[in-house]
Design an enzyme around this catalytic site. Structure first.
Site, PDB file in Angstrom:
ATOM      1  N   CYS A 114       1.034  -1.221  -0.352  1.00  0.00           N
ATOM      2  CA  CYS A 114      -0.201  -0.328   0.024  1.00  0.00           C
ATOM      3  C   CYS A 114       0.838   0.736   0.057  1.00  0.00           C
ATOM      4  CB  CYS A 114      -1.445   0.222   0.981  1.00  0.00           C
ATOM      5  SG  CYS A 114      -2.209  -1.464   1.081  1.00  0.00           S
ATOM      6  N   HIS A 249      -3.436   7.740   1.970  1.00  0.00           N
ATOM      7  CA  HIS A 249      -3.792   5.838   1.065  1.00  0.00           C
ATOM      8  C   HIS A 249      -5.160   5.779   1.670  1.00  0.00           C
ATOM      9  CE1 HIS A 249      -3.410   2.106   0.760  1.00  0.00           C
ATOM     10  NE2 HIS A 249      -4.160   1.946   2.055  1.00  0.00           N
ATOM     11  N   ASN A 279     -10.137  -0.070  -1.243  1.00  0.00           N
ATOM     12  CA  ASN A 279      -8.749   0.156  -0.818  1.00  0.00           C
ATOM     13  C   ASN A 279      -8.090  -0.508  -1.922  1.00  0.00           C
ATOM     14  OD1 ASN A 279      -5.842  -0.636   0.359  1.00  0.00           O
ATOM     15  ND2 ASN A 279      -6.699  -0.897   2.251  1.00  0.00           N
TER      16      ASN A 279
END
Ligand code: UT7
Length: 322
Positions: A114, A249, A279
């Site tokens: 990520c 994020h 996500n």
């Protein structure tokens, strides 16, 4: 004057298929209420058979090139952040390079899950500032749907697919001019078992599935992100009140809210796309950045901070003058 990497174009791409929480609840023991309350996610995009990490990356890169007024052959460096490459090797960046006609320059993948886009940005910025290339594409692209365990309701509802890209160009600018001001990157390999994939070529000879201890990741995420955000600002002599936009994020709205609150950053200055994109790992920051550039929120001259945290653990933040 100072040589800096300036963002001259952004782009993004999403798969054709949208899957809402309600649709997911027909296949998985979950509910729209649980997903929205715990994560802020309302839908995600899921890649079809004809969509791959490299095809999404190529579409995002084309949009970023068009925004920058450039063509593929003018790009000397492609850094692609992904945890879901088309093939174990070669790097998906080389597939994108060929599709764009940028053959002959540098192309490689970065694996920091990520935080991958922040790592890719940091690496590309260093390479541009030291003269290894003049123009770069930095891409985050993922097909997380291919590595989630669709029988694990604690993880499969959280992830989505997509890609985002920026064009970085080396420019001589004034001290208060545009460009990447600083990037801080971190990793702490002691936390491998809190967020990982249970397979790989060298261990199981399989691709594996995502495994996560969500509650523990959550706790670390807020602490690490608040720290790295305040450190990049302090590094350049800025206070949180100087920031025009935070592009975090997009893992969980509660992590984003808690981090912003810790730093006294008003929610109105935080770009949120987790409700639509879920996500998307390395794609999430450039997808959110492109969204806010294209809808006119992020404007030239704005001070923008990008941040992410993910498996490893890895985490980082970049401060950018647009
Ligand atoms: O991008 C990399 C970084 N990743 C992250 O930042 C993710 C960080 N973690 C999180 O976002 C949150 O921890 C989650 C959204 C993953 C989970 O939220 P939580 O408030 O920490 O919930 P939990 O894992 O503690 O689970 C609470 C309950 C459990 O039931 P019991 O044991 O309390 O009876 C779970 O079994 O919710 C249950 N549960 C679900 N229920 C309905 C877990 N998943 C689901 C689901 N639908 N999909």
């Amino acid at each position: 004057m100072i040589r800096r990497s300036v963002i001259t174009g952004t782009g993004s791409a999403l798969p054709k298929r949208v899957v809402t929480n309600q649709e997911l609840a027909k296949q998985v023991d979950t509910s729209d209420e649980w997903i929205v309350e715990r994560s802020g996610i309302r839908q995600r995009y899921i890649a079809g058979d004809d969509e791959t990490t490299s095809s999404l990356a190529t579409d995002a890169a084309r949009a970023a090139l068009a925004a920058a007024g450039l063509e593929g052959h003018q790009i000397g460096l492609i850094v692609l952040a992904t945890a879901t490459p088309d093939q174990t090797f070669p790097a998906s960046a080389t597939i994108v390079q060929d599709a764009l006609g940028a053959n002959g320059g540098i192309a490689f993948d970065v694996a920091a899950v990520c935080s991958g886009f922040l790592y890719a940005l940091g690496v590309a910025d260093s390479m541009l500032r030291t003269g290894m290339a003049e123009r770069a594409l930095v891409i985050g692209a993922e097909t997380m749907s291919r590595i989630v365990d669709w029988n694990d309701r604690a993880t499969c509802v959280l992830f989505g697919d997509g890609a985002g890209a920026v064009v970085l160009e080396a420019r001589e600018v004034a001290e208060d001019g545009p460009g990447l001001l600083v990037t801080h990157l971190h990793a702490d390999g002691a936390h491998n078992q809190l967020l990982y994939v249970d397979g790989g070529p060298s261990s199981t000879q399989t691709v594996g599935h995502i495994r996560m201890k969500g509650r523990e990741v959550f706790r670390h995420a807020v602490t690490n992100l608040a720290d790295v955000l305040s450190n990049v600002l302090a590094d350049q002599g800025f206070a949180p009140s100087d920031v025009d936009w935070v592009v975090p994020h997009q893992a969980n709205q509660r992590i984003i809210d808690a981090t912003a609150k810790k730093l006294d950053l008003p929610a109105e200055r935080v770009v949120l796309t987790v409700d639509r994109h879920a996500n998307t790992s390395a794609a999430s920051v450039p997808l959110a950045l492109d969204t806010a550039v294209r809808d006119g929120r992020i404007k030239p001259g704005n001070l923008v901070v990008l941040e992410a945290m993910g498996g490893g653990f890895t985490w980082g933040a970049s401060l950018v003058r647009m």
